[in-house]
Design an enzyme around this catalytic site. Structure first.
Site, short mmCIF file in Angstrom:
data_model
loop_
_atom_site.label_atom_id
_atom_site.label_comp_id
_atom_site.label_asym_id
_atom_site.label_seq_id
_atom_site.Cartn_x
_atom_site.Cartn_y
_atom_site.Cartn_z
N SER A 131 0.83 -1.20 0.00
CA SER A 131 0.00 0.00 0.00
C SER A 131 0.86 1.25 0.00
O SER A 131 1.92 1.29 0.63
CB SER A 131 -0.91 0.03 1.23
N LYS A 185 -4.56 -6.30 3.55
CA LYS A 185 -4.52 -5.21 2.58
C LYS A 185 -5.93 -4.86 2.09
O LYS A 185 -6.27 -3.68 1.89
CB LYS A 185 -3.64 -5.61 1.39
N HIS A 188 -7.56 -2.88 4.77
CA HIS A 188 -6.94 -1.54 4.69
C HIS A 188 -7.65 -0.70 3.64
O HIS A 188 -8.01 0.46 3.87
CB HIS A 188 -5.45 -1.67 4.36
N ASN A 189 -7.86 -1.28 2.47
CA ASN A 189 -8.50 -0.53 1.39
C ASN A 189 -9.95 -0.21 1.70
O ASN A 189 -10.45 0.85 1.31
CB ASN A 189 -8.39 -1.30 0.07
N GLU A 192 -9.83 2.66 3.86
CA GLU A 192 -9.46 3.79 2.99
C GLU A 192 -10.70 4.36 2.30
O GLU A 192 -10.89 5.59 2.25
CB GLU A 192 -8.45 3.31 1.96
#
Length: 471
Positions: A131, A185, A188-189, A192
């Site tokens: 990232s 990940k 995480h996105n 985000e």
């Protein structure tokens, strides 16, 4: 250091090229290959002093031959079937001890499958989440590694070397086996998406509700970035609001179509949350908002049929301090939901995800990096298994800022300004502090039409109502 490459990279698009230069700059010779030779030539010729660390190859066979065994080959190709095709092309060229590393935005289920399939191959396979966008890939991303201990032992030093650093601590770590790195990940996105949506909602309130021009919006975000909300996303929000369009001379934000793109990782997060039966309504709202943003023609028709919205807010209803406090509360609620999803997946899949470490490696290099993650890492270490909303300093922050979030959502709703993520966070928070909700009505309905039964408050063994099965 041995100048012959033990590592190679396939795929010299924006991210792949940046990552290859990062690896070379950290002292690791690297072979590079792109299916279009002209791309490889252009990349090498533009590498400057780092070209000496690069070994370009025109064919896949030449590429593999250029890497000294045991080879480590990073794939930076589009997620999905392209990765499978690339693995298939490499399969006859690799031998014992070689390792394929998928560093793209893969769905964790694909990584799990590829890890299992590699058990029948001479080479090993691992998937890592990277990232930080192009800037992160070039100068230090946050790296979430999926693999076993031996693979981490082999790749850990280089991954830590090329990662971002937070007070000299590498923002790279082993998450767990198989698809664990890509799962982290993915979440995480998802966070985000939600972080960006809540920032956009406060922008909408400033622009449409409070009549702010772009310069006032920029000044507000710049002020917020100096406080509790200090983060990459708030920082760049101030910068984009400050920017001027070189074509028209208007504020850049004022010439950008309000239609948000997405590559699917937020949607994957929502789908997996439903599979895990974990509630992440802020992220769900953010994904829905992006979907709705694309329905431009229907939104215009809606304005014609029902009257255009939004309406300006009455003077004094909201101020920037209230908005800041609302965003602080929303951010805490969003991250709490994200970490709860990670905890549920860790238990479901037996991954033993290192929760405090995840917060630590997100402190720099990645898109959601923020100062708040320091306290999150401490809270997750001190209160394992507990929601962030029940850990200090976040409990106190929610007590201090809940009223501002509620005031903001009420004001936005009254003016017809959509704030789906902030509203979803508030609703989740209210549910989480309701000792008795309304699901007893749902259970009664289910028993009425389907004889599904229910649990009683008094604990008696009478799992059905007096209505019988009338469905």
């Amino acid at each position: 250091m041995d100048n012959s490459p033990h590592i190679g990279l396939i795929g010299l698009g924006t991210m792949g090229a940046a990552l290859a230069l990062n690896i070379a700059e950290n002292g690791y010779p690297i072979a590079v290959y792109n299916r279009t030779p002209a791309v490889t030539d252009a990349f090498t010729s533009g590498a400057g002093d780092l070209a000496a660390k690069l070994t370009p190859a025109k064919t896949l066979e030449e590429f593999v031959a250029a890497i000294t065994p045991p080879r480590s080959i990073i794939l930076m190709v589009p997620a999905g079937p392209v990765v499978d095709d690339q693995i298939a092309a490499l399969r006859p060229l690799l031998g014992d001890g070689d390792l394929i590393i998928d560093a793209g935005n893969a769905n964790y289920t694909d990584t799990e499958r590829r890890s299992r399939e590699s058990e029948n191959d001479a080479f090993d396979f691992m998937g890592i989440g990277v990232s930080g966008g192009e800037e992160g890939a070039r100068h230090g991303p946050s790296i979430m590694v999926g693999g076993d201990a031996a693979q981490w032992e082999r790749m850990g030093a280089i991954l830590e070397a090329i990662s971002a650093k937070y007070q000299d601590e590498p923002c790279a770590a082993l998450m767990g086996p198989g698809g664990a790195g890509h799962f982290v990940k993915m979440v995480h996105n998802g966070i985000e998406y939600a972080d960006m949506e809540m920032i956009a909602e406060t922008y909408a309130l400033m622009r449409d509700g409070m009549g702010f021009d772009a310069a006032q919006v920029a000044q507000t975000f710049e002020g917020w970035d100096a406080g509790t909300l200090a983060s990459y996303l708030v920082e760049i929000s101030g910068k984009v609001a400050r920017a001027t369009d070189p074509i028209s001379g208007a504020p850049m934000l004022d010439v950008i179509l309000d239609k948000a793109g997405q590559k699917g990782t937020g949607r994957w997060t929502v789908i997996e949350a439903q599979q895990l039966a974990v509630a992440i309504p802020v992220i769900e709202a953010a994904v829905t908002a992006r979907n709705l943003s694309a329905r431009l023609a229907e939104r215009k028709k809606g304005a014609e049929v029902f009257g255009g919205m939004p309406q300006p807010l009455p003077d004094g209803v909201l101020d920037t301090e209230t908005l800041e406090r609302a965003l602080i509360a929303g951010k805490i609620l969003c991250y709490a939901q994200g970490f709860e999803m990670l905890a549920r997946a860790s238990a479901e899949f037996g991954w033993n995800l290192p929760m405090p470490v995840i917060a630590k490696i997100w402190r720099n290099g990645c898109i959601i990096r923020s100062e708040m993650l320091n306290d999150m890492a401490s809270a997750l270490a001190t209160n394992p298994g507990e929601s962030l909303i029940f850990a200090e300093p976040f409990t106190s922050l929610l007590r201090e800022n809940e009223a501002a979030l509620r005031k903001t959502v009420i004001a936005a709703t009254g003016a017809g300004i959509a704030v789906p993520a902030l509203a979803a966070g508030l609703s989740w928070f209210d549910s989480m502090r309701s000792p008795r909700g309304a699901a007893n009505m749902i259970q009664a309905q289910r028993d009425f039409f389907g004889n599904h039964g229910f649990e009683r408050l008094d604990g008696q063994d009478a799992p059905h109502g007096p209505w019988g099965a009338h469905g």
